[in-house]
Design an enzyme around this catalytic site. Sequence first.
Site, PDB file in Angstrom:
ATOM      1  N   GLU A  80       1.644   0.251  -4.895  1.00 41.00           N
ATOM      2  CA  GLU A  80       1.181   1.546  -5.388  1.00 41.00           C
ATOM      3  C   GLU A  80       2.363   2.517  -5.417  1.00 41.00           C
ATOM      4  O   GLU A  80       2.887   2.887  -4.381  1.00 41.00           O
ATOM      5  CB  GLU A  80       0.101   2.108  -4.466  1.00 41.00           C
ATOM      6  CG  GLU A  80      -1.191   1.333  -4.476  1.00 41.00           C
ATOM      7  CD  GLU A  80      -2.227   1.974  -3.569  1.00 41.00           C
ATOM      8  OE1 GLU A  80      -3.310   2.339  -4.059  1.00 41.00           O
ATOM      9  OE2 GLU A  80      -1.948   2.121  -2.360  1.00 41.00           O
ATOM     10  N   ASP A  95       0.844  -1.185   0.000  1.00 40.96           N
ATOM     11  CA  ASP A  95       0.000   0.000   0.000  1.00 40.96           C
ATOM     12  C   ASP A  95       0.890   1.251   0.000  1.00 40.96           C
ATOM     13  O   ASP A  95       1.850   1.337   0.767  1.00 40.96           O
ATOM     14  CB  ASP A  95      -0.893  -0.015   1.241  1.00 40.96           C
ATOM     15  CG  ASP A  95      -1.836   1.159   1.308  1.00 40.96           C
ATOM     16  OD1 ASP A  95      -2.729   1.235   0.459  1.00 40.96           O
ATOM     17  OD2 ASP A  95      -1.669   1.997   2.210  1.00 40.96           O
TER      18      ASP A  95
END
Length: 895
Positions: free
Chosen positions: A521, A484
């Site tokens: 990400e 993340d």
Amino acid sequence: MSQTIDEDPHVAVGDIDLGRAWAHWIDRETVVWAAEGDPAGFDHSLLLSGEGDISYADGELTGGDGVIRLSPTALTAARLAVRPHLAGRAAFRVDPRDAGLVPSALRGQVVAVRRDPSGAALAATGVQIAGVLDDLHRAAADAELGPVWEDGVPRVSVWAPTARDVRLALYDGPSGGRRTVRRMERDDVTGVWSVTGEPSWRGRYYTFLVRVYAQGAGGVVVNEVTDPYGLSLSAGSARSQFADLADPALAPEGWAELRKPPVARHRPAIHELHVRDFSACDLTVPEEVRGTYAAFARDSAGTAELRSLARDGLTHVHLLPVFDFATVPDRRSERAEPEGDLASMPPDSERQQERVALVAARDSFNWGYDPLHHTVPEGSYASEPDGTARIVEFREMVAGLNRAGLRVVMDVVYNHAYACGQHPSAVLDRLVPGYYHRLLDDGSVATSTCCANTAPEHLMMGRLVVDSVVTWAREYKVDGFRFDLMGHHPKTNILAVREALDRLTPGADGVDGSSVLLYGEGWDFGEVAGGARFEQATQTGMAGTGIATFSDRLRDAVRGGGPFDADPRVQGFGSGLAGAHNDSPANGTPEQRRERLLYYQDLIKAELAGNLRDYAFTASDGRWARTSEIGYNGTSAGYAAAPGEIVTYVDAHDNETLFDALAYKLPRSTTMADRVRMQTLSLATVLLGQGIAFVHAGSERLRSKSFDRNSYDSGDWFNRLLWDCEAGNGFGGGLPPRAGNEARWQYAGPLLADPALRPDCAAIRAARAGYGELLRIRASSPVFALGSLEEVQARLSFPVAGRDEIPGVVTMHLDASGLDPTLTSLTVVLNATPETVTQTVAALRDARVELHPVQADGHDPVVRESGFDPATGTLSVPARTAAVFVRPSAGPTLP
């Protein structure tokens, strides 16, 4: 659980502010402070207090029991390279005569003071100490941490270099009960405190009692803290538990002999799935098992569908956070669910979201991006949240998915924590205050991730990331990790994870670490943006590493617009821009629509080629261009250095599902059959390209969240994943939650009320069949997994381009000669227009070309209308169709 020793002395008077920390102690020799004026004209020092009693009142600094003298110095290039955000600040050298005070100083309050020649304090501020801690305790990088077992005896260690005292609190049970306190011994070199236990400690619960100075508390406090390296917990994460992951009692049957699905010859095809979504609405699962790890280890409608997807070619299931997180009560008895029959309420009603919002903080659902303990399975998914059941059942889940033919990816969140400071759930910050979190210039915690950012650029936070990932891979046999907000990590940290995994071997660790997948990400924003603090693990930063990042280019090109558009009806390649225009003025004039569509096609071509920055092709304007020369939101479209370094997607848990996006964007009069075709066409751009294919679970069956664009706390209702088509797809479940969606209610309401937009079983089955065929085509040939830029450049082309290019049509040709024994070539035509189109491919003239056997024998009669004229090499493809043509070789036939 904390006890404040002193009153809070926070003040903000002129340049004297003890509640902030503008000074940075970056190593044992150097302090950096943005003090104004000529540093040489004043006296600078560090005022020290072991008991944290320095305060300011009536123009005077009081308290303190020691001083470290400082003298002006230069901030060297080497030091500045590590901390570029401190450029332009004044630097000071610790007086060598006071160097012996440094270790003890860090175990109390430190205040940077600036005095005039008379000795009057002109400025004073707290001090950020992460840099000097890393310098002083660098040996901690190799120290033993957490509970470690030898011959049945546990030894537990915790890094707490600033603590004045650490003791182990030992409990007989998960709550209440008698507490026994054991003294822990400190190693001054590492800053690690340890104690050796007894065999009887197995299964017992523990915490650390840490006496430490905390600037946020204004003094020395005693914090009772769980173990950040702990491996098991009580319900509510209140106590750590002594657990030995090598204990045979914690291994499900067959765990040691578990065989992994083979690594596919094509690149991973991944479904993003939430543990609770998977079974919460599955009536074939007993009620007490729904929403738990155990649902993956039994026969049900959901597991049958996963096996079916694996047979089609799905390779991995990506699980949203399954580590211990904060926002769902572990015990069912402490949760509340929405009242009333939500299904009976009108499809465009506000009532469903009102009922969901009333219990959102106490219900059973949250995405889980709010970590408490990074290396313990989440308790709310276990049959019993106290103790080790969560360990066994997590392993059973992994085994169940592996036996279904799927590898398991874990969504990990190391870039932030649920809380910081003296919050009861601030595990890291109450252990070593001011260290584990990234601080802004004034010493406040950065929150650009929407939570309290951590600082993996610091030695021991970076180590925690590596150690945690290795534990999940080795002890739980997790097959991949999705980071993340990976751009908030240093590139070196993610590379260290890769190196640590690569050292895992089947013989020594029971795991082939080199086969573990890594992606994340790579967004670039916040206080670290543009390399402000370190080289980041961003999209461009990770190029050439073999670690993949999500590419938002395809998402925007296929869906149209961007996720933050005020008007959600902006159209793209897959949502009607090619000849099925809606009435939104945001789509522009006909010429603007045409230009935007052709630009989107360039982005799609770049993505089909793996978004390789140096891949060259004929752009829609006729120029020969590298993908890096195609613009995208102020940067380059292409950025990867090798195939497989991008994750391609058109929907994910963030933003509306693909079905909902198309519901906004396609003209309302579009038939359901054509909506299914556009859904399949959109997914074809993901599955038929060179990147890692990533699909939000349920998109293959038209999943809807009733237009909810951020369903992280929207309960089971708006996150339904329905395996029974008779129950629909979730569309028409009421207006989405007011927070984050209300501005779009004006568009959503009329659509939700339209029964024609709710798919029946025939539509859902057609979507699933089309998706399965795309998976099988992807798995049928190695041309979808080319190995290098050179090979992609030589084998992948777009033969109809420039002046010959039709807006709304993309044609890709793949040379399979010498690579695939069954094929000479494979040609993909993506026709997003509402008419049949023809595409002439010179390389196919006078050749034997036919529709791919998967489609020729498939469910869709429309794609079977595709044709080929060998005299001209012309392919014809019906409206809204992704057609794949093959030129067989003389070898074995295609499967």
